[in-house]
Design a protein around this motif. Structure first.
Motif, PDB file in Angstrom:
ATOM      1  N   HIS A 169       1.811   2.263   4.266  1.00 18.11           N
ATOM      2  CA  HIS A 169       0.810   3.340   4.350  1.00 18.11           C
ATOM      3  C   HIS A 169       1.048   4.222   5.585  1.00 18.11           C
ATOM      4  CE1 HIS A 169      -3.191   5.160   4.906  1.00 18.11           C
ATOM      5  NE2 HIS A 169      -3.334   4.981   3.600  1.00 18.11           N
ATOM      6  N   LYS A 176      -0.214  -3.966   4.202  1.00 19.75           N
ATOM      7  CA  LYS A 176      -0.727  -2.660   4.623  1.00 19.75           C
ATOM      8  C   LYS A 176       0.388  -1.626   4.508  1.00 19.75           C
ATOM      9  CE  LYS A 176      -1.465   0.048   8.715  1.00 19.75           C
ATOM     10  NZ  LYS A 176      -2.414   0.978   8.100  1.00 19.75           N
ATOM     11  N   ASP A 229      -0.573  -0.298  -4.862  1.00 20.52           N
ATOM     12  CA  ASP A 229      -1.879   0.195  -5.336  1.00 20.52           C
ATOM     13  C   ASP A 229      -1.740   1.557  -6.014  1.00 20.52           C
ATOM     14  OD1 ASP A 229      -1.371   1.482  -2.934  1.00 20.52           O
ATOM     15  OD2 ASP A 229      -3.452   1.421  -2.252  1.00 20.52           O
ATOM     16  N   CYS A 266      -6.242   4.440  -3.048  1.00 18.52           N
ATOM     17  CA  CYS A 266      -6.311   3.040  -2.641  1.00 18.52           C
ATOM     18  C   CYS A 266      -7.489   2.216  -3.202  1.00 18.52           C
ATOM     19  CB  CYS A 266      -6.364   3.034  -1.129  1.00 18.52           C
ATOM     20  SG  CYS A 266      -5.797   1.533  -0.386  1.00 18.52           S
ATOM     21  N   GLN A 316      -8.305   0.401   6.873  1.00 16.99           N
ATOM     22  CA  GLN A 316      -6.867   0.617   6.732  1.00 16.99           C
ATOM     23  C   GLN A 316      -6.057  -0.391   7.553  1.00 16.99           C
ATOM     24  OE1 GLN A 316      -5.572   2.611   4.694  1.00 16.99           O
ATOM     25  NE2 GLN A 316      -6.746   4.477   4.434  1.00 16.99           N
ATOM     26  N   ASP A 356       0.852  -1.188   0.000  1.00 18.28           N
ATOM     27  CA  ASP A 356       0.000   0.000   0.000  1.00 18.28           C
ATOM     28  C   ASP A 356       0.891   1.243   0.000  1.00 18.28           C
ATOM     29  OD1 ASP A 356      -2.128   1.644   0.177  1.00 18.28           O
ATOM     30  OD2 ASP A 356      -2.832   0.945   2.118  1.00 18.28           O
TER      31      ASP A 356
END
Ligand code: SGN
Ligand code: CA
Length: 532
Positions: free
Chosen positions: A197, A194, A356, A77, A144, A37
């Motif tokens: 991010h 994840k 992404d 995202c 998230q 991410d």
């Protein structure tokens, strides 16, 4: 096998699994889709080794292909993920931003894999607002997700796991590979990190190391946005002005009060407090042992710091934590690649690494993404497929996240629905660029007014130029000469020397809008829906 696949395509009612014997089943390639991410290509050493070494991710390019011109259709995202799963632009699948719901009656490519006899599994961050369809086993973070001690939605309800989320996602993925995968069937696996991010919390082993590093500043860190329009000037993603002192730079909320620093946003202090609250006692102690001395040093320096020095300090803090997060992702990729090697699966498995979208690492003074400008428009893409992709090969064609669905479907011998809008990149993977005639891509960003205040815009990108239309509360055009101005510092739209280029690109952009079925009417519909 090909004939049987053809039969399946010709006779859609026929079950593919019924046609294939066990040996044929095993022959169908496995697909491992690894996506992080917000992982900027600038932070993968196969692209640039200025910031970090990512030896494991690089392995995919060393043993496969590195795409230098991969991009997204909308740099945010959930829309990107919906485009990947449906093979459609956002205005058609409807998930134009992180808030709009996804219409789950639409076909996503994993459903087609599942129906064709593939095993399907997904671990990590989907951030889609819904559980995935067509996935036999999933463990996905709610929204998230958290960096430490995460919760997951699973096929059987919610679970909580203690640990560092990037490592936990890797463990869950390997656990499925080792213990629940049926070795007699091909598989489609989503390994979705994840990290990295915002708000960038590395694992202990990495914050110990990365907080000691010093990074080169990008040449445009102190950009004043002259030469650009009101969108760049009005965006709220400047590291100095908009990154949170507590939440992002990891100062203690009480230290902000002590120093009289106004929080950059109304959630600044809360985010850092939530972070502390989530840690176990041990994790908190390890964190404080490293971050407290940084905070103490800052307290000493702050009263005499110029704004320029504050920017430089914030940039270093940002890079240390962002890149520290990537270190764990890279290790996780290494663990998965090793497992594929150990089990002999490597040979018949396509491995993709992507993000992404791209991300700003201080270019133009920014963090975050959203813009059609280079660092957020482009995304990393590395693909390994032994026996098909030439090891160490490079490709500079304009491929997009729009192309994944059709690519994977072709690889698996499954017919792609005719309304998908991408193109299979299988010929490119085979090194055949002759048949690839895409000379421009289409982009459309919607989430405005919203966090980071990046105005709505759509545009066309060719190898040489980028033409952008910002709309909604402005009507501004921008043109960038990608060859002569790669850092995109000068809007040439009103430069008479580019008048012909502008006219040609406008025409081409209008054609692309028709080709992809986007329109002013749809733009307006989405604006109206937004206001509801
Ligand atoms: C959060 C972040 C934003 C980020 C969005 C979208 N703020 O709201 O900086 O742009 O997510 O990111 S935070 O203070 O909550 O971290 S996306 O990758 O999900 O699109
Ligand atoms: Ca993202």
């Amino acid at each position: 096998m090909r004939i049987k696949l053809l039969l399946y395509i010709l006779l859609p009612g026929l079950s593919l699994t019924a046609c294939l014997n066990q040996d044929d089943q095993k022959l169908r390639p496995n697909i491992v889709f690894i996506m992080s991410d917000d992982h900027a290509y600038q932070a993968i050493s196969a692209y640039s080794d200025k910031l970090i070494q990512t030896p494991n991710i690089d392995r995919i390019a060393k043993e496969g292909m590195l795409f230098s011109n991969a991009s997204v259709t909308n740099s945010i995202c959930a829309p990107s993920r919906a485009t990947i799963l449906t093979g459609k632009h956002c205005h058609l699948h409807g998930k134009i931003d992180n808030r709009f719901p996804f219409d789950t009656t639409q076909i996503t490519f994993p459903q087609l894999f599942q129906a064709a006899g593939y095993q399907t599994a997904m671990f990590g961050k989907l951030h889609f607002g819904n559980n995935p369809k067509g996935i036999d086993e999933f463990k996905i973070l709610p929204g998230q997700g958290a960096y430490y001690n995460p919760d997951f939605h699973t096929n059987d309800g919610k679970i909580h796991i203690e640990g560092y989320t990037t490592d936990v996602i890797t463990d869950l993925t390997l656990d499925w590979m080792k213990n629940r995968r049926d070795p007699d069937k091909p598989f489609l696996l989503f390994f979705l990190h994840k990290a990295p991010h915002r708000n960038w919390l590395p694992a202990e082993r990495h914050f110990m190391e990365y907080t000691k590093k010093v990074y080169p500043e990008p040449p445009t860190l102190f950009d004043d946005y002259q030469g650009r329009g009101s969108a760049a000037k009005g965006a709220e993603m400047n590291i100095l002005l908009h990154q949170n002192w507590a939440g992002d730079s990891k100062l203690r909320p009480e230290v902000l009060d002590e120093l009289g620093i106004k929080p950059s946003s109304n959630w600044d202090q809360r985010i850092m407090q939530n972070t502390y609250d989530r840690f176990t006692g041990e994790q908190l102690a390890a964190w404080n042992a490293v971050y407290d001395p940084i905070i103490e040093e800052f307290k000493e320096r702050y009263p005499s710091m110029t704004e320029k020095e504050q920017m430089s300090w914030k940039y270093q803090r940002y890079m240390q934590d962002y890149l520290g997060c990537i270190a764990a992702v890279d290790e996780g990729v290494g663990r998965l690649l090793d497992y594929l090697d150990e089990t002999g699966l490597t040979q018949n498995t396509l491995v993709v690494y992507t993000s992404d979208q791209g991300f700003y690492l201080g270019e133009h003074g920014w963090f975050d993404k959203r813009f059609i400008y280079e660092e957020s428009f482009k995304t990393p893409l590395l693909v390994r497929w032994p026996g098909t992709v030439e090891p160490g090969s490079k490709n500079d064609q304009m491929v997009q996240n729009l192309d994944f669905a059709q690519t994977f479907l072709e690889i698996a011998g499954i017919e792609a629905p005719s309304d998908m809008q991408g193109e299979s990149i299988v010929p490119l993977l085979k090194g055949d660029i002759k048949g690839w005639d895409r000379d421009a891509v289409y982009y459309h960003y919607y989430e405005y007014p919203a966090e980071h205040m990046v105005k709505r815009h759509y545009g066309i990108v060719t190898r040489e130029y980028k033409l952008v239309h910002f709309y909604y509360d402005v009507d501004e055009w921008e043109l960038y000469d990608r060859r002569n101005d790669p850092m995109e510092m000068q809007n040439e739209y009103n430069n008479p020397e580019y008048a012909t280029v502008v006219a040609e690109l406008k025409e081409k952009l209008a054609e692309l809008r028709v080709k992809y079925e986007d329109s002013e009417e749809l733009d307006q519909n989405f604006i109206d829906l937004y206001k509801k």
